[in-house]
Motif scaffolding. Structure first.
Motif, mmCIF file in Angstrom:
data_model
loop_
_atom_site.group_PDB
_atom_site.id
_atom_site.type_symbol
_atom_site.label_atom_id
_atom_site.label_comp_id
_atom_site.label_asym_id
_atom_site.label_seq_id
_atom_site.Cartn_x
_atom_site.Cartn_y
_atom_site.Cartn_z
ATOM 1 N N ARG A 230 34.796 60.383 -35.338
ATOM 2 C CA ARG A 230 34.132 60.854 -34.118
ATOM 3 C C ARG A 230 32.687 61.258 -34.393
ATOM 4 N NH1 ARG A 230 39.321 63.524 -33.565
ATOM 5 N NH2 ARG A 230 40.563 62.274 -32.150
ATOM 6 N N VAL A 231 32.440 61.854 -35.551
ATOM 7 C CA VAL A 231 31.087 62.275 -35.916
ATOM 8 C C VAL A 231 30.195 61.054 -36.118
ATOM 9 C CG1 VAL A 231 29.706 63.476 -37.657
ATOM 10 C CG2 VAL A 231 31.916 64.413 -36.949
ATOM 11 N N ALA A 232 30.655 60.116 -36.904
ATOM 12 C CA ALA A 232 29.855 58.922 -37.197
ATOM 13 C C ALA A 232 29.656 58.072 -35.945
ATOM 14 C CB ALA A 232 30.528 58.105 -38.297
ATOM 15 N N GLN A 233 30.673 57.967 -35.112
ATOM 16 C CA GLN A 233 30.570 57.142 -33.917
ATOM 17 C C GLN A 233 29.500 57.655 -32.964
ATOM 18 O OE1 GLN A 233 34.586 57.085 -32.488
ATOM 19 N NE2 GLN A 233 35.196 55.435 -33.842
ATOM 20 N N ALA A 234 29.348 58.962 -32.879
ATOM 21 C CA ALA A 234 28.314 59.518 -31.998
ATOM 22 C C ALA A 234 26.927 59.058 -32.441
ATOM 23 C CB ALA A 234 28.392 61.036 -31.982
ATOM 24 N N GLY A 235 26.670 59.089 -33.739
ATOM 25 C CA GLY A 235 25.388 58.628 -34.256
ATOM 26 C C GLY A 235 25.156 57.156 -33.984
ATOM 27 N N VAL A 236 26.176 56.349 -34.161
ATOM 28 C CA VAL A 236 26.060 54.914 -33.915
ATOM 29 C C VAL A 236 25.790 54.655 -32.435
ATOM 30 C CG1 VAL A 236 27.292 52.711 -33.923
ATOM 31 C CG2 VAL A 236 27.521 54.245 -35.843
ATOM 32 N N GLN A 237 26.484 55.356 -31.568
ATOM 33 C CA GLN A 237 26.313 55.136 -30.135
ATOM 34 C C GLN A 237 24.892 55.476 -29.682
ATOM 35 O OE1 GLN A 237 29.483 57.591 -28.686
ATOM 36 N NE2 GLN A 237 30.959 55.914 -28.677
ATOM 37 N N ALA B 48 27.753 46.035 -36.249
ATOM 38 C CA ALA B 48 28.735 45.980 -37.345
ATOM 39 C C ALA B 48 29.278 47.367 -37.637
ATOM 40 C CB ALA B 48 28.092 45.378 -38.591
ATOM 41 N N SER B 49 28.396 48.354 -37.640
ATOM 42 C CA SER B 49 28.829 49.727 -37.880
ATOM 43 C C SER B 49 29.796 50.186 -36.791
ATOM 44 C CB SER B 49 27.610 50.650 -37.938
ATOM 45 O OG SER B 49 28.008 51.964 -38.212
ATOM 46 N N THR B 50 29.489 49.853 -35.549
ATOM 47 C CA THR B 50 30.379 50.205 -34.439
ATOM 48 C C THR B 50 31.755 49.582 -34.633
ATOM 49 O OG1 THR B 50 28.516 50.408 -32.906
ATOM 50 C CG2 THR B 50 30.687 50.052 -31.935
ATOM 51 N N ALA B 51 31.785 48.296 -34.954
ATOM 52 C CA ALA B 51 33.061 47.606 -35.157
ATOM 53 C C ALA B 51 33.842 48.213 -36.319
ATOM 54 C CB ALA B 51 32.819 46.122 -35.399
ATOM 55 N N LEU B 52 33.155 48.469 -37.426
ATOM 56 C CA LEU B 52 33.834 49.011 -38.608
ATOM 57 C C LEU B 52 34.316 50.448 -38.394
ATOM 58 C CD1 LEU B 52 31.395 47.498 -41.222
ATOM 59 C CD2 LEU B 52 33.865 47.047 -41.134
ATOM 60 N N ALA C 260 43.008 50.721 -45.576
ATOM 61 C CA ALA C 260 42.044 49.795 -44.974
ATOM 62 C C ALA C 260 41.002 50.564 -44.156
ATOM 63 C CB ALA C 260 42.759 48.779 -44.094
ATOM 64 N N GLY C 261 41.431 51.626 -43.491
ATOM 65 C CA GLY C 261 40.513 52.440 -42.699
ATOM 66 C C GLY C 261 39.449 53.090 -43.547
ATOM 67 N N ASN C 262 39.826 53.560 -44.713
ATOM 68 C CA ASN C 262 38.857 54.170 -45.621
ATOM 69 C C ASN C 262 37.784 53.151 -46.015
ATOM 70 O OD1 ASN C 262 37.949 56.424 -47.318
ATOM 71 N ND2 ASN C 262 38.495 55.046 -48.993
ATOM 72 N N ARG C 263 38.208 51.952 -46.327
ATOM 73 C CA ARG C 263 37.247 50.898 -46.695
ATOM 74 C C ARG C 263 36.342 50.549 -45.518
ATOM 75 N NH1 ARG C 263 41.859 47.512 -49.675
ATOM 76 N NH2 ARG C 263 41.806 48.593 -51.666
ATOM 77 N N ALA C 264 36.938 50.442 -44.333
ATOM 78 C CA ALA C 264 36.149 50.110 -43.139
ATOM 79 C C ALA C 264 35.129 51.198 -42.844
ATOM 80 C CB ALA C 264 37.070 49.892 -41.938
ATOM 81 N N VAL C 265 35.532 52.446 -42.999
ATOM 82 C CA VAL C 265 34.608 53.558 -42.733
ATOM 83 C C VAL C 265 33.451 53.550 -43.729
ATOM 84 C CG1 VAL C 265 34.375 56.068 -42.756
ATOM 85 C CG2 VAL C 265 36.276 55.006 -41.549
ATOM 86 N N LEU C 266 33.738 53.339 -45.002
ATOM 87 C CA LEU C 266 32.660 53.281 -45.987
ATOM 88 C C LEU C 266 31.695 52.135 -45.685
ATOM 89 C CD1 LEU C 266 34.600 54.149 -49.260
ATOM 90 C CD2 LEU C 266 32.981 55.592 -48.003
ATOM 91 N N ALA C 267 32.227 50.976 -45.327
ATOM 92 C CA ALA C 267 31.368 49.848 -44.961
ATOM 93 C C ALA C 267 30.593 50.163 -43.682
ATOM 94 C CB ALA C 267 32.206 48.579 -44.783
ATOM 95 N N GLY C 268 31.254 50.815 -42.724
ATOM 96 C CA GLY C 268 30.584 51.198 -41.483
ATOM 97 C C GLY C 268 29.468 52.194 -41.707
ATOM 98 N N LEU C 269 29.700 53.149 -42.605
ATOM 99 C CA LEU C 269 28.646 54.115 -42.927
ATOM 100 C C LEU C 269 27.472 53.432 -43.625
ATOM 101 C CD1 LEU C 269 30.756 57.189 -44.083
ATOM 102 C CD2 LEU C 269 29.406 56.976 -41.978
ATOM 103 N N ALA C 270 27.768 52.481 -44.496
ATOM 104 C CA ALA C 270 26.686 51.735 -45.157
ATOM 105 C C ALA C 270 25.875 50.959 -44.119
ATOM 106 C CB ALA C 270 27.260 50.787 -46.215
ATOM 107 N N CYS C 271 26.541 50.331 -43.161
ATOM 108 C CA CYS C 271 25.831 49.611 -42.095
ATOM 109 C C CYS C 271 25.024 50.580 -41.231
ATOM 110 C CB CYS C 271 26.812 48.832 -41.222
ATOM 111 S SG CYS C 271 27.484 47.362 -42.002
ATOM 112 N N LEU C 272 25.587 51.748 -40.946
ATOM 113 C CA LEU C 272 24.862 52.746 -40.155
ATOM 114 C C LEU C 272 23.617 53.213 -40.899
ATOM 115 C CD1 LEU C 272 24.479 54.647 -37.785
ATOM 116 C CD2 LEU C 272 26.133 56.210 -38.864
#
Length: 161
Positions: free
Chosen positions: A33-40, A75-79, A102-114
């Motif tokens: 929820r924290v990361a998604q707010a920044g991406v949005q 990509a960050s939003t999707a991940l 898998a979620g942990n990996r997706a979040v790390l990749a999403g944070l890198a994209c962000l």
């Protein structure tokens, strides 16, 4: 006086493996929820820029940087939203472990994209306002800040440094 062996039963303040897994999945979803707010916020800003008169006058390089930032934000939003979707689809199938891994990996990749999207956006703004030297300097410092705070510091913490 006999002592009952409770080694197979969790103490009242301990979690069972199932409880720990459920808590870990819930913590992952809460952290998102924290990361998604920044991406949005970033994504909305990037999408609105295209409709300005200044954007139409931007160079091809600047438009390219903008497109890269938009793609990284997408990509960050999707991940970062995928673990919530996986949980919703799979939560009754007993696959929490797979969702968590898998979620942990997706979040790390999403944070890198962000981090890359924010860095690219900041560099683009520096380029437009101050020129290419500022773009390189400010972009490098921004990227370095994310790398240190989001990745190097936690690695150091995990090693006990």
């Amino acid at each position: 006086m006999s002592v009952k062996d409770t080694s197979s039963e969790p103490a009242k303040d301990e979690e069972t493996p199932h409880q720990r897994l459920a808590r870990n999945v819930n913590e992952l979803l809460s952290e998102l929820r924290v990361a998604q707010a920044g991406v949005q916020i970033l994504f909305g800003f990037l999408l609105s820029v295209v409709f300005t008169a200044q954007f139409r006058q931007a160079s091809g390089f600047e438009k390219g940087m903008h497109l890269v930032a938009v793609l990284l934000a997408a990509a960050s939003t999707a991940l970062l939203t995928s673990p919530a979707a996986w949980h919703r689809i799979l939560f009754r199938t007993g696959r929490r472990w797979q969702i968590l891994r898998a979620g942990n990996r997706a979040v790390l990749a999403g944070l890198a994209c962000l981090a890359a999207a924010v860095t690219d956006t900041v560099a683009l703004i520096a380029k437009v306002v101050y020129g290419p030297v500022a773009m390189i300097t400010v972009g490098s410092l921004t990227g370095l800040l994310f790398i240190v705070l989001w990745f190097i510091v936690p690695i150091g913490m995990s090693r006990g440094d």
